[in-house]
Design a protein around this motif. Sequence first.
Motif, mmCIF file in Angstrom:
data_model
loop_
_atom_site.group_PDB
_atom_site.id
_atom_site.type_symbol
_atom_site.label_atom_id
_atom_site.label_comp_id
_atom_site.label_asym_id
_atom_site.label_seq_id
_atom_site.Cartn_x
_atom_site.Cartn_y
_atom_site.Cartn_z
ATOM 1 N N TRP A 1 0.806 -1.075 -0.097
ATOM 2 C CA TRP A 1 0.068 -0.050 0.134
ATOM 3 C C TRP A 1 0.905 1.171 -0.072
ATOM 4 N N GLY A 2 2.008 1.133 0.580
ATOM 5 C CA GLY A 2 2.982 2.456 0.430
ATOM 6 C C GLY A 2 3.179 2.768 -1.151
ATOM 7 N N VAL A 3 3.554 1.869 -2.171
ATOM 8 C CA VAL A 3 3.666 2.087 -3.377
ATOM 9 C C VAL A 3 2.192 2.714 -3.872
ATOM 10 N N ILE A 4 1.085 1.993 -3.584
ATOM 11 C CA ILE A 4 -0.141 2.585 -4.287
ATOM 12 C C ILE A 4 -0.567 3.739 -3.793
ATOM 13 N N ARG A 5 -0.108 4.400 -2.327
ATOM 14 C CA ARG A 5 -0.496 5.529 -1.982
ATOM 15 C C ARG A 5 0.231 6.608 -2.626
ATOM 16 N N GLU A 6 1.510 6.481 -2.682
ATOM 17 C CA GLU A 6 2.536 7.058 -3.236
ATOM 18 C C GLU A 6 2.114 7.562 -4.817
ATOM 19 N N VAL A 7 2.026 6.572 -5.443
ATOM 20 C CA VAL A 7 1.577 6.924 -6.800
ATOM 21 C C VAL A 7 0.301 7.627 -7.012
ATOM 22 N N LEU A 8 -0.745 7.528 -6.246
ATOM 23 C CA LEU A 8 -1.863 8.198 -6.312
ATOM 24 C C LEU A 8 -2.165 9.389 -5.704
ATOM 25 N N SER A 9 -0.892 9.828 -4.835
ATOM 26 C CA SER A 9 -0.806 11.011 -3.989
ATOM 27 C C SER A 9 -0.418 12.042 -5.245
ATOM 28 N N GLU A 10 0.923 11.506 -5.731
ATOM 29 C CA GLU A 10 1.713 12.052 -6.580
ATOM 30 C C GLU A 10 1.059 12.563 -7.883
ATOM 31 N N PHE A 11 0.335 11.546 -8.434
ATOM 32 C CA PHE A 11 -0.172 11.866 -9.908
ATOM 33 C C PHE A 11 -1.736 12.076 -9.997
ATOM 34 N N HIS A 12 -2.516 12.007 -8.850
ATOM 35 C CA HIS A 12 -3.865 12.076 -8.895
ATOM 36 C C HIS A 12 -4.399 12.688 -7.718
ATOM 37 N N ASP A 13 -3.493 13.383 -6.818
ATOM 38 C CA ASP A 13 -3.957 13.892 -5.557
ATOM 39 C C ASP A 13 -5.144 13.124 -4.579
ATOM 40 N N ALA A 14 -4.811 11.973 -4.605
ATOM 41 C CA ALA A 14 -5.938 11.159 -4.298
ATOM 42 C C ALA A 14 -5.393 10.004 -3.336
ATOM 43 N N ASN A 15 -6.198 9.277 -2.461
ATOM 44 C CA ASN A 15 -5.914 8.164 -1.548
ATOM 45 C C ASN A 15 -6.624 6.824 -2.512
ATOM 46 N N PRO A 16 -6.072 5.629 -1.976
ATOM 47 C CA PRO A 16 -6.830 4.550 -2.473
ATOM 48 C C PRO A 16 -8.087 4.546 -1.978
#
Length: 317
Positions: free
Chosen positions: A183-198
């Motif tokens: 989930w760390g990888v998933i959170r990082e990408v969603l935050s960086e590119f979509h300003d969102a959380n899983p």
Amino acid sequence: MTFSVRKYVAADRLQWNTFLSGCKNNHFMFHRDFMEYHADRFEDFSLLIVDDKNKIVSILPGNIEQHIFYSHQGLTFGGFLVDKNIHASEFIEIFELVKVFLKQQNIEKIIYKPIPNIYHQYPAQEDLYALFRSNAQLNRRDISSSILIHNAYKYSRAKRWGINKARREGVLCLEIQKPSEVWGVIREVLSEFHDANPVHNEQEIDYLKEKFPKNIKVYAAQHQGNNIAACVTFETEEVVHTQYLASSKLGRDLHALDLLIDHVILQCSTYAKILDFGISCENNGHYLNNGLINQKESFGARSIVYDLYSVDLTVIE
């Protein structure tokens, strides 16, 4: 045969889940254990349709909000789930009964998300015809991208290069039993590119994985023991859907996600017919993210649609 409609209550849980396992367009997301993990976020208003012997012939997962019935806001899709023995004319009658029942509950509109036909175990598009008969409006259409796994899909040259690069760099792919570990990888990408959380937090996805171990799988691409890319799949008997795909900065440099997707396709090729990457649209379907869909199509995927309809109940006498 006559039919009647009633609202789902907790005492119907066993009947609901038992019917679900045998209907012709089953999906594990409609199991009550899945639907109720976020019960606090939605006012459940799921429906049961029974025959004159009180046998369930159809169920409709749903919730209500501000006099609107949704099928179901907490799920990617969620139309009628139907017994294989129900004929088209009977379903039309069922659809009309549901409209009248909802109108009597002061519901003014239905927002309906049909189950895409790739998830049907047997033909089940009576609902689309009933929507047409009800003058339903097509409010949204999203493009998803799917691979027919056993139909000679082809990777692009760039994708084959990326897979080979990841292998040369020593990237390893494996299945993970505890989703929260990636989930760390998933959170990082969603935050960086979509300003969102899983959509799911760590506790929720671990709970769902424990409840549905055969339907939810988690894969990681690792480099020197660290997770640098992740894939979470939601799976039925024939369809593998990539619910989450993410790659860290290092993962992108090493093309780890290319190798990981190839690994997932190979793993599921022994039992599934279709891999579905999910939608590439924004702005209620009006904007197509060309970069995103090109990535999916470079694996050989091609388009299906996820639709959303509305039915105006205020016109019913």
